[in-house]
Design a protein around this motif. Structure first.
Motif: not given
Ligand code: ADP
Ligand code: ASP
Ligand code: MG
Length: 413
Positions: A32-41
């Protein structure tokens, strides 16, 4: 283009299929045109297994080594998620806490983040990567691995969102938002569309584990737009806001419970100055936090009983630390009980209305539940009860304050 931090908890990454589902959510925001950072457990159950391993190896262990062991779960889930995103044809990179870097203090097992040096993440985002970060862990200034306390990935996510000045921080979990109480215990619990940072702070501090308390503190301080929503179904979740949507005329907004405390009683304490300082000083030196405290002086014997609660994980250590103190102050005995639970009613409306405590005690007595300790503040009443009645108490209190009804249905007074 927005910068979005997404956080996924253990259940959301609990199986290979769910990790693929998480990858798809990250990719959808990216496309969708975003920058994405994913934090996971860690995958669900993994951190508990690691805790059991370190507890099995020694009755008393160094908290530094605890952190080395329990931080291991997140390493697996970040690698798996980055690989899943790459397999969908997108660029992804995973990082452990020390690589990013999350700089913390050295309070092993409950470290606080001091700073996030996010330049590696920024560079990767500019280069078109989806960045996957391990929650729950950091590094202290001496290079030791640290962890942030159970549930700490929420805090990692908010800290990284604050450091990157993210437009949104979305906490994906296994329920579709914040409820008036744990929906797994009370099926009538009502989902809140909004909750203020202050009210969420109070609920989290009293045990609502849907968000770790420190994550709410950081979100409030750095004005991080925070949402809680389901990773398993679509929905708008619960938005945290500055203002109070619950309104002052709502007496009680939520019921919380906490099974993570244990009770310590010192019986037959001589009633003279310096005793509390000796007891609580020894606990403070051992870095053990004390929550509720009760002291009863018996007029006839001139002795007191001192009862207080500590985190359950510190209970054995508290007893060990206090044994010599009890001998030194000449007290009669030292007792511990881990089978307790703290149940609380929370609400800013209590500030201006009397009678909450009384309604709470009546509801508990109608269920035959004995109250062992009580503590109150301006906006909460907490009781300690036998752990086996915890669920019953939470249901009874949710009913007593008619929380299923929503604002219009329960105007106070
Ligand atoms: P995650 O692994 O995604 O971090 P957690 O287990 O830490 O998830 O937190 C989500 C859980 O919090 C829910 O499954 C629910 O049982 C519990 N919970 C406790 N109180 C509340 C509440 N007031 N609203 C929503 N969930 C709650
Ligand atoms: N995996 C860690 C825990 O179980 C951190 C988290 O889930 O937020 O506590
Ligand atoms: Mg959690």
């Amino acid at each position: 283009m927005a910068l979005i931090v997404q956080k996924f908890g253990g259940t959301s990454v609990g199986t290979i299929e769910r990790i693929r589902n998480v990858a798809a959510r990250a990719v959808a925001d990216y496309n969708a045109g975003n920058q994405v950072v994913v934090v996971v457990s860690a995958m669900s159950g993994e951190t508990n297994k690691l805790v059991a391993l370190i507890e099995g190896v020694a009755a008393f262990y160094n908290k530094r080594e605890y952190d080395v062991v329990v931080a291991a779960g997140e390493q697996v889930s970040i690698g798996l998620l980055a690989a899943a995103i790459e397999s969908m044809g997108y660029k992804a990179r995973s990082y452990l806490g020390w690589q990013v870097r999350f700089i913390t203090d050295s309070a092993f097992s409950k470290a606080r983040i001091k700073e996030v040096e996010a330049f590696r993440i920024r560079k990767d985002l500019e280069d078109g990567y989806i960045v996957v970060v391990a929650g729950f862990q950091g590094i202290d200034e001496l290079g030791n691995l640290t962890t942030l306390g159970r549930g700490g990935s929420d805090t990692s996510a908010v800290a990284v969102a604050a450091a990157l000045k993210a437009d949104r921080c979305d906490i994906y979990t296994d329920v579709d938002g914040v409820y008036t109480t744990d929906p797994r215990i009370v099926s009538k619990a009502r989902k809140l569309d909004h909750i203020s940072y202050d009210e969420m702070l109070e609920m989290a501090s009293l045990g609502a584990k849907v968000l770790q308390i420190r994550s709410v503190e950081l979100a409030k301080k750095y004005r991080v737009p925070l949402r809680v929503l389901s990773s398993l179904e679509e929905g708008t979740g619960t938005l945290l806001t500055e203002e109070n949507h619950m309104m002052e005329n709502i007496l009680v907004s939520g019921i919380t419970y906490d099974r993570n405390e244990a009770k310590v009683t010192i019986q037959g304490v001589p009633d003279k100055p310096g005793i509390a300082a000796a007891v609580f000083g020894a606990l403070a030196d051992a870095n053990i936090n004390v929550d509720m405290i009760i002291q009863n002086v018996s007029a006839s014997s001139g002795e007191t009983d001192l009862t207080f609660t500590v985190p359950r994980g510190d209970h054995k250590m508290a007893i060990k630390v206090l044994e010599p103190v009890v001998a030194q102050i000449g007290a009669r005995s030292l007792l511990g009980n881990v089978e307790i639970a703290k149940v609380s009613a929370v609400g800013v409306g209590m500030r201006s209305h009397a009678g909450v405590a009384q309604r709470m005690f009546r509801a508990l007595s109608q269920e035959g539940i004995n109250i062992q300790m009580i503590s109150t503040s301006e906006i909460k009443v907490s009781v300690v009860i036998d752990e086996k009645y915890m669920e019953l108490a939470v249901r009874a209190l949710h009913d007593a304050f008619e929380l299923e009804k929503g604002a219009e249905g329960r105007i106070a007074s």
